[in-house]
Design a protein around this motif. Sequence first.
Motif, PDB file in Angstrom:
ATOM      1  N   SER A  22      34.839  46.284  25.484  1.00 32.25           N
ATOM      2  CA  SER A  22      33.227  46.315  24.902  1.00 32.25           C
ATOM      3  C   SER A  22      32.793  47.392  25.758  1.00 32.25           C
ATOM      4  O   SER A  22      33.382  48.165  26.611  1.00 32.25           O
ATOM      5  N   TYR A  23      31.617  48.316  25.957  1.00 31.90           N
ATOM      6  CA  TYR A  23      31.529  49.617  26.440  1.00 31.90           C
ATOM      7  C   TYR A  23      30.856  49.722  27.775  1.00 31.90           C
ATOM      8  O   TYR A  23      31.018  50.701  28.169  1.00 31.90           O
ATOM      9  N   ASP A  24      30.676  48.553  28.238  1.00 30.70           N
ATOM     10  CA  ASP A  24      31.320  48.770  30.241  1.00 30.70           C
ATOM     11  C   ASP A  24      32.226  48.460  30.682  1.00 30.70           C
ATOM     12  O   ASP A  24      32.295  48.473  32.358  1.00 30.70           O
ATOM     13  N   ARG A  25      33.147  49.176  29.863  1.00 32.21           N
ATOM     14  CA  ARG A  25      34.514  48.917  29.925  1.00 32.21           C
ATOM     15  C   ARG A  25      34.740  50.489  30.127  1.00 32.21           C
ATOM     16  O   ARG A  25      34.267  51.200  29.921  1.00 32.21           O
ATOM     17  N   LYS A  26      36.181  50.946  30.244  1.00 32.46           N
ATOM     18  CA  LYS A  26      36.780  51.618  30.414  1.00 32.46           C
ATOM     19  C   LYS A  26      36.791  52.850  29.038  1.00 32.46           C
ATOM     20  O   LYS A  26      37.457  51.672  28.035  1.00 32.46           O
ATOM     21  N   ILE A  27      36.787  53.961  28.776  1.00 31.01           N
ATOM     22  CA  ILE A  27      36.553  53.946  27.850  1.00 31.01           C
ATOM     23  C   ILE A  27      37.871  55.995  27.872  1.00 31.01           C
ATOM     24  O   ILE A  27      37.298  56.190  28.372  1.00 31.01           O
ATOM     25  N   VAL A  28      38.170  55.687  26.729  1.00 30.24           N
ATOM     26  CA  VAL A  28      39.338  57.026  26.910  1.00 30.24           C
ATOM     27  C   VAL A  28      39.797  57.833  25.756  1.00 30.24           C
ATOM     28  O   VAL A  28      39.068  57.854  24.311  1.00 30.24           O
ATOM     29  N   LYS A  29      39.388  59.147  26.191  1.00 28.61           N
ATOM     30  CA  LYS A  29      38.932  60.688  25.593  1.00 28.61           C
ATOM     31  C   LYS A  29      40.618  60.954  25.050  1.00 28.61           C
ATOM     32  O   LYS A  29      41.540  61.676  25.734  1.00 28.61           O
ATOM     33  N   LYS A 307      26.896  54.122  27.444  1.00 25.08           N
ATOM     34  CA  LYS A 307      27.407  54.453  28.575  1.00 25.08           C
ATOM     35  C   LYS A 307      29.123  53.966  29.771  1.00 25.08           C
ATOM     36  O   LYS A 307      29.068  53.092  28.372  1.00 25.08           O
ATOM     37  N   THR A 308      29.570  54.838  30.118  1.00 22.65           N
ATOM     38  CA  THR A 308      30.914  54.483  30.671  1.00 22.65           C
ATOM     39  C   THR A 308      30.702  53.331  31.613  1.00 22.65           C
ATOM     40  O   THR A 308      29.378  53.180  31.796  1.00 22.65           O
ATOM     41  N   GLU A 309      31.807  53.704  31.696  1.00 28.16           N
ATOM     42  CA  GLU A 309      31.741  52.224  33.411  1.00 28.16           C
ATOM     43  C   GLU A 309      31.150  53.302  34.708  1.00 28.16           C
ATOM     44  O   GLU A 309      31.010  52.171  35.425  1.00 28.16           O
ATOM     45  N   ASP A 310      31.113  54.201  34.445  1.00 30.47           N
ATOM     46  CA  ASP A 310      30.801  55.153  35.486  1.00 30.47           C
ATOM     47  C   ASP A 310      29.614  55.721  35.729  1.00 30.47           C
ATOM     48  O   ASP A 310      28.587  56.643  36.057  1.00 30.47           O
ATOM     49  N   ASN A 311      28.516  54.913  34.341  1.00 28.35           N
ATOM     50  CA  ASN A 311      27.617  55.191  34.030  1.00 28.35           C
ATOM     51  C   ASN A 311      26.677  56.418  33.721  1.00 28.35           C
ATOM     52  O   ASN A 311      25.732  57.067  33.714  1.00 28.35           O
ATOM     53  N   PHE A 312      27.868  56.709  33.176  1.00 29.48           N
ATOM     54  CA  PHE A 312      27.698  58.236  32.524  1.00 29.48           C
ATOM     55  C   PHE A 312      27.702  58.425  30.438  1.00 29.48           C
ATOM     56  O   PHE A 312      28.438  57.640  30.380  1.00 29.48           O
ATOM     57  N   THR A 313      26.833  58.999  30.105  1.00 30.88           N
ATOM     58  CA  THR A 313      26.594  58.894  28.655  1.00 30.88           C
ATOM     59  C   THR A 313      28.180  59.329  27.890  1.00 30.88           C
ATOM     60  O   THR A 313      28.115  60.240  29.088  1.00 30.88           O
ATOM     61  N   VAL A 314      28.393  58.390  26.353  1.00 29.54           N
ATOM     62  CA  VAL A 314      29.989  58.767  26.730  1.00 29.54           C
ATOM     63  C   VAL A 314      29.649  60.392  26.122  1.00 29.54           C
ATOM     64  O   VAL A 314      30.990  60.962  26.667  1.00 29.54           O
ATOM     65  N   THR A 315      28.296  60.842  25.695  1.00 27.10           N
ATOM     66  CA  THR A 315      29.227  61.974  25.218  1.00 27.10           C
ATOM     67  C   THR A 315      27.091  62.653  24.564  1.00 27.10           C
ATOM     68  O   THR A 315      26.909  61.088  23.963  1.00 27.10           O
ATOM     69  N   GLU A 316      27.319  63.876  24.774  1.00 21.41           N
ATOM     70  CA  GLU A 316      25.658  64.816  24.099  1.00 21.41           C
ATOM     71  C   GLU A 316      25.630  65.588  23.525  1.00 21.41           C
ATOM     72  O   GLU A 316      25.678  65.932  22.873  1.00 21.41           O
ATOM     73  N   ARG A 317      27.181  65.346  22.683  1.00 17.58           N
ATOM     74  CA  ARG A 317      27.839  66.493  21.591  1.00 17.58           C
ATOM     75  C   ARG A 317      26.949  65.602  19.894  1.00 17.58           C
ATOM     76  O   ARG A 317      26.867  63.835  20.105  1.00 17.58           O
ATOM     77  N   THR A 318      28.065  65.417  19.029  1.00 19.32           N
ATOM     78  CA  THR A 318      27.780  64.858  17.837  1.00 19.32           C
ATOM     79  C   THR A 318      28.636  63.906  17.901  1.00 19.32           C
ATOM     80  O   THR A 318      30.009  64.499  17.580  1.00 19.32           O
ATOM     81  N   VAL A 319      28.079  63.302  17.132  1.00 21.89           N
ATOM     82  CA  VAL A 319      29.320  61.941  16.741  1.00 21.89           C
ATOM     83  C   VAL A 319      29.115  61.899  15.961  1.00 21.89           C
ATOM     84  O   VAL A 319      28.440  61.010  14.550  1.00 21.89           O
ATOM     85  N   PHE A 320      30.044  62.531  14.913  1.00 20.96           N
ATOM     86  CA  PHE A 320      30.450  62.256  13.464  1.00 20.96           C
ATOM     87  C   PHE A 320      30.713  61.213  12.144  1.00 20.96           C
ATOM     88  O   PHE A 320      30.184  60.743  11.451  1.00 20.96           O
ATOM     89  N   ARG A 321      31.456  60.540  13.117  1.00 21.54           N
ATOM     90  CA  ARG A 321      32.504  58.718  12.972  1.00 21.54           C
ATOM     91  C   ARG A 321      32.504  58.324  13.702  1.00 21.54           C
ATOM     92  O   ARG A 321      33.074  58.367  14.602  1.00 21.54           O
ATOM     93  N   LEU A 322      32.232  56.819  12.632  1.00 18.79           N
ATOM     94  CA  LEU A 322      32.792  55.681  14.240  1.00 18.79           C
ATOM     95  C   LEU A 322      34.110  55.477  13.196  1.00 18.79           C
ATOM     96  O   LEU A 322      33.568  54.571  12.055  1.00 18.79           O
ATOM     97  N   TYR A 323      34.668  54.038  13.667  1.00 20.24           N
ATOM     98  CA  TYR A 323      35.236  53.340  13.135  1.00 20.24           C
ATOM     99  C   TYR A 323      35.978  51.883  14.621  1.00 20.24           C
ATOM    100  O   TYR A 323      35.926  51.999  15.419  1.00 20.24           O
ATOM    101  N   MET A 324      35.633  50.647  13.486  1.00 20.56           N
ATOM    102  CA  MET A 324      35.567  49.544  14.148  1.00 20.56           C
ATOM    103  C   MET A 324      37.277  49.065  13.813  1.00 20.56           C
ATOM    104  O   MET A 324      37.326  49.089  12.654  1.00 20.56           O
TER     105      MET A 324
END
Length: 325
Positions: A22-29, A307-324
């Motif tokens: 879920s989005y309130d957990r770790k996000i790996v880039k 937002k990430t677990e640190d309460n920062f937005t994931v990115t402020e750039r363009t999100v071009f593709r999303l996939y589940m």
Amino acid sequence: MRKACLVILCIIYGAIACAQQSYDRKIVKYSSKDGLSYGFITGIVQDDNGFIWLSTEDGLNRFDGINFKVFKHNAANPNSLPSNYIDFMYKDTEGAIWLSTRQGIYQFNTNTEKYVKFKPGASISVNDLTTITSVKNIVWFSTYTNGVFSYNKKTGSFQNFNLKHIAPAIPNSATFSFQDSKGLLWVGAETTMSVFTTVDGQVKKCLNDKIPVNRVPAGRVNAIVEDEYSNIWFATNTGMAVYKRAQNQMVVFNGPAYQMRSNNFSSLLQDNDHNLLIGLQDGGLYRLDLQKATAADFKNIAIQAVKTEDNFTVTERTVFRLYMD
């Protein structure tokens, strides 16, 4: 393959990010530093073995949850990737993976890692391909200049439909097309949105006079999705809209009115937690709670930045593709 993520977002000029559970957990880039061939990702699919495949403007990538394996064109190897520049990638409803490249359209077998060029017929040419959509055995190809094509995988028949012949007032071009669960084919262009009835791969009738597609913000249509309530969402470069099928009504969303950084909507996806994920051009990633929004009839709703677990937005750039996955 180790299960890597639930949501993969492709960020232009940056990397891919995997949101675990879920989005309130770790996000790996991940970026080119981690082995990704190129930072501009044009498509994402998951094969039947669980591997994630990412097409880019410079090669094809297979991700096993830990490492990337890169596939590139090799002039000395006729079985290599036909072209390093991949416009987009699509997995149809029967599991076949399609690649649109500068050298044509290919079907890709991820088990054998072989590419087979799609040849619909000696006298048929599909150029300027923009999107592929499918329901069951019917695959639809949309183009900038030649309307839409349908391919029946069972019979092998391939047909072209000039949209102006069906409805003279609309352009014979498409930037995005989508066939919904009810069999309607939605076709977006640079400034217009249209919808057609279909029967067995045949475009039959334009419904623009019955469905208020003229309410979709006039701009390039970048994405179309259907949510769990059978409503249809449209992302354009001048706003977002949802078609409430039961009421035959269109609701329009202006990004800044919801404290979003942009009104240029580039990608859409419904996740497994009843959220609509919304990617913006130069604006990051947002989410809308579909259950709450539907219950409120899309009035006084909140669209929140992811937002990430640190309460920062994931990115402020363009999100071009999303996939589940």
